[in-house]
Design a protein around this motif. Structure first.
Motif, PDB file in Angstrom:
ATOM      1  N   LYS A  52       6.461   5.873   9.159  1.00  0.00           N
ATOM      2  CA  LYS A  52       7.632   6.116  10.007  1.00  0.00           C
ATOM      3  C   LYS A  52       8.497   4.869  10.183  1.00  0.00           C
ATOM      4  O   LYS A  52       9.651   4.966  10.557  1.00  0.00           O
ATOM      5  CB  LYS A  52       7.199   6.643  11.378  1.00  0.00           C
ATOM      6  CG  LYS A  52       6.623   8.030  11.295  1.00  0.00           C
ATOM      7  CD  LYS A  52       6.245   8.543  12.647  1.00  0.00           C
ATOM      8  CE  LYS A  52       5.436   9.785  12.562  1.00  0.00           C
ATOM      9  NZ  LYS A  52       6.008  11.007  12.615  1.00  0.00           N
ATOM     10  N   ARG A  53       7.962   3.709   9.926  1.00  0.00           N
ATOM     11  CA  ARG A  53       8.720   2.461  10.060  1.00  0.00           C
ATOM     12  C   ARG A  53       9.404   2.045   8.754  1.00  0.00           C
ATOM     13  O   ARG A  53      10.080   1.031   8.714  1.00  0.00           O
ATOM     14  CB  ARG A  53       7.815   1.340  10.531  1.00  0.00           C
ATOM     15  CG  ARG A  53       7.317   1.539  11.955  1.00  0.00           C
ATOM     16  CD  ARG A  53       6.722   0.246  12.465  1.00  0.00           C
ATOM     17  NE  ARG A  53       6.228   0.368  13.813  1.00  0.00           N
ATOM     18  CZ  ARG A  53       6.934   0.091  14.897  1.00  0.00           C
ATOM     19  NH1 ARG A  53       8.164  -0.291  14.798  1.00  0.00           N
ATOM     20  NH2 ARG A  53       6.401   0.203  16.090  1.00  0.00           N
ATOM     21  N   LEU A  54       9.226   2.822   7.698  1.00  0.00           N
ATOM     22  CA  LEU A  54       9.793   2.475   6.399  1.00  0.00           C
ATOM     23  C   LEU A  54      11.171   3.083   6.213  1.00  0.00           C
ATOM     24  O   LEU A  54      11.523   4.053   6.872  1.00  0.00           O
ATOM     25  CB  LEU A  54       8.859   2.952   5.281  1.00  0.00           C
ATOM     26  CG  LEU A  54       7.454   2.358   5.308  1.00  0.00           C
ATOM     27  CD1 LEU A  54       6.594   2.990   4.227  1.00  0.00           C
ATOM     28  CD2 LEU A  54       7.503   0.854   5.140  1.00  0.00           C
ATOM     29  N   CYS A 103       3.126  13.822  -0.839  1.00  0.00           N
ATOM     30  CA  CYS A 103       3.790  13.459   0.431  1.00  0.00           C
ATOM     31  C   CYS A 103       2.764  13.207   1.523  1.00  0.00           C
ATOM     32  O   CYS A 103       2.881  12.245   2.288  1.00  0.00           O
ATOM     33  CB  CYS A 103       4.757  14.559   0.861  1.00  0.00           C
ATOM     34  SG  CYS A 103       6.221  14.684  -0.166  1.00  0.00           S
ATOM     35  N   SER A 104       1.766  14.056   1.591  1.00  0.00           N
ATOM     36  CA  SER A 104       0.730  13.905   2.612  1.00  0.00           C
ATOM     37  C   SER A 104      -0.034  12.597   2.416  1.00  0.00           C
ATOM     38  O   SER A 104      -0.298  11.870   3.380  1.00  0.00           O
ATOM     39  CB  SER A 104      -0.223  15.094   2.553  1.00  0.00           C
ATOM     40  OG  SER A 104      -1.237  14.958   3.501  1.00  0.00           O
ATOM     41  N   ALA A 105      -0.376  12.277   1.170  1.00  0.00           N
ATOM     42  CA  ALA A 105      -1.093  11.028   0.885  1.00  0.00           C
ATOM     43  C   ALA A 105      -0.236   9.822   1.260  1.00  0.00           C
ATOM     44  O   ALA A 105      -0.740   8.839   1.812  1.00  0.00           O
ATOM     45  CB  ALA A 105      -1.478  10.964  -0.590  1.00  0.00           C
ATOM     46  N   PHE A 106       1.063   9.908   0.999  1.00  0.00           N
ATOM     47  CA  PHE A 106       1.967   8.807   1.333  1.00  0.00           C
ATOM     48  C   PHE A 106       2.065   8.620   2.847  1.00  0.00           C
ATOM     49  O   PHE A 106       1.880   7.513   3.358  1.00  0.00           O
ATOM     50  CB  PHE A 106       3.355   9.065   0.743  1.00  0.00           C
ATOM     51  CG  PHE A 106       4.420   8.165   1.280  1.00  0.00           C
ATOM     52  CD1 PHE A 106       4.405   6.812   1.011  1.00  0.00           C
ATOM     53  CD2 PHE A 106       5.443   8.662   2.072  1.00  0.00           C
ATOM     54  CE1 PHE A 106       5.383   5.962   1.511  1.00  0.00           C
ATOM     55  CE2 PHE A 106       6.430   7.843   2.569  1.00  0.00           C
ATOM     56  CZ  PHE A 106       6.395   6.479   2.296  1.00  0.00           C
ATOM     57  N   LYS A 149       0.836  -1.206   0.000  1.00  0.00           N
ATOM     58  CA  LYS A 149       0.000   0.000   0.000  1.00  0.00           C
ATOM     59  C   LYS A 149       0.866   1.250   0.000  1.00  0.00           C
ATOM     60  O   LYS A 149       0.545   2.244  -0.662  1.00  0.00           O
ATOM     61  CB  LYS A 149      -0.934  -0.003   1.209  1.00  0.00           C
ATOM     62  CG  LYS A 149      -1.960  -1.115   1.166  1.00  0.00           C
ATOM     63  CD  LYS A 149      -2.798  -1.145   2.422  1.00  0.00           C
ATOM     64  CE  LYS A 149      -3.753  -2.319   2.384  1.00  0.00           C
ATOM     65  NZ  LYS A 149      -4.534  -2.445   3.590  1.00  0.00           N
ATOM     66  N   PHE A 150       1.965   1.209   0.735  1.00  0.00           N
ATOM     67  CA  PHE A 150       2.855   2.369   0.788  1.00  0.00           C
ATOM     68  C   PHE A 150       3.601   2.562  -0.529  1.00  0.00           C
ATOM     69  O   PHE A 150       3.829   3.690  -0.954  1.00  0.00           O
ATOM     70  CB  PHE A 150       3.834   2.259   1.959  1.00  0.00           C
ATOM     71  CG  PHE A 150       3.189   2.550   3.277  1.00  0.00           C
ATOM     72  CD1 PHE A 150       3.022   3.854   3.698  1.00  0.00           C
ATOM     73  CD2 PHE A 150       2.738   1.530   4.084  1.00  0.00           C
ATOM     74  CE1 PHE A 150       2.421   4.146   4.908  1.00  0.00           C
ATOM     75  CE2 PHE A 150       2.129   1.803   5.293  1.00  0.00           C
ATOM     76  CZ  PHE A 150       1.966   3.114   5.712  1.00  0.00           C
ATOM     77  N   ARG A 151       3.985   1.469  -1.154  1.00  0.00           N
ATOM     78  CA  ARG A 151       4.673   1.599  -2.449  1.00  0.00           C
ATOM     79  C   ARG A 151       3.766   2.270  -3.479  1.00  0.00           C
ATOM     80  O   ARG A 151       4.227   3.069  -4.287  1.00  0.00           O
ATOM     81  CB  ARG A 151       5.131   0.229  -2.944  1.00  0.00           C
ATOM     82  CG  ARG A 151       6.378  -0.248  -2.248  1.00  0.00           C
ATOM     83  CD  ARG A 151       6.936  -1.503  -2.882  1.00  0.00           C
ATOM     84  NE  ARG A 151       8.197  -1.850  -2.262  1.00  0.00           N
ATOM     85  CZ  ARG A 151       8.577  -3.072  -1.987  1.00  0.00           C
ATOM     86  NH1 ARG A 151       7.796  -4.097  -2.293  1.00  0.00           N
ATOM     87  NH2 ARG A 151       9.747  -3.292  -1.417  1.00  0.00           N
TER      88      ARG A 151
END
Length: 182
Positions: A125-127, A99-102, A22-24
């Motif tokens: 924050k864990r990426l 950036c905000s959406a990510f 999802k983050f990618r």
């Protein structure tokens, strides 16, 4: 009393790490927006600024680079410079939105399926950004294991109960209880 690991939930770790997809998907627009600045690639320092919500550092570097380019073209008209710089606001706004959406990606699973009861989700924050690739570092995986995927018996009372359960299981000759056995 010693702390004893009785279960490590590797399926939970795999599920949490699966949130990376999802983050990618939401990081790709950040890269595209950053590429519009034409100031290089996203470095780990820039990535840390993005995660922290500190867009100003990136934007200031972009504006400085643009101003330097204008100076090299020998544009002396300050009104023309202001017009060019004002025209960059849409590019900057696109970067901030991406950036905000990510950073605010909702990694929570759907209310259906195998992960519906999971309470721990990956956060931006864990990426890490390693070699230009969005990933979960080994150190972070170890932290996730320790924080969410390990089950310990710690107190003397816990040890007594756990030992009693194992003895009961052995005496009844039942298959291993899912939550008791490692």
């Amino acid at each position: 009393m010693d702390r004893t690991l009785i279960k490590q939930d590797n399926d939970l770790l795999k599920s949490i790490c699966g949130d990376l997809r999802k983050f990618r998907a939401t990081f790709a627009p950040v890269v595209e927006a950053f590429d519009q600045f034409e100031i290089g690639s996203i470095t780990n320092d820039i990535f840390i600024d993005i995660i922290a919500g500190n867009h100003n550092t990136v934007i200031d570097n972009y504006r400085k680079s643009l101003s330097d380019h204008l100076d090299k073209t020998l544009v002396k008209n300050s009104t023309l410079k202001r017009i060019v710089l004002a025209g960059t606001e849409e590019t900057i706004a696109n970067f901030i939105r991406a950036c905000s959406a990510f950073v605010n990606t909702d990694a929570a699973p759907s209310p259906y399926g195998l992960d519906k009861d999971r309470t721990m989700f990956l956060t931006a924050k864990r990426l890490s950004l390693i070699g230009g690739e969005l990933c979960i570092s080994d150190k972070t995986k170890e932290q996730l294991l320790e924080s969410y995927c390990h089950l310990y018996v710690e107190t003397e009372a816990d040890h007594l109960i756990y030992t009693a359960l194992l003895n009961m299981q052995a005496s009844l000759e039942v298959p291993c209880l899912r939550w008791v056995c490692p």
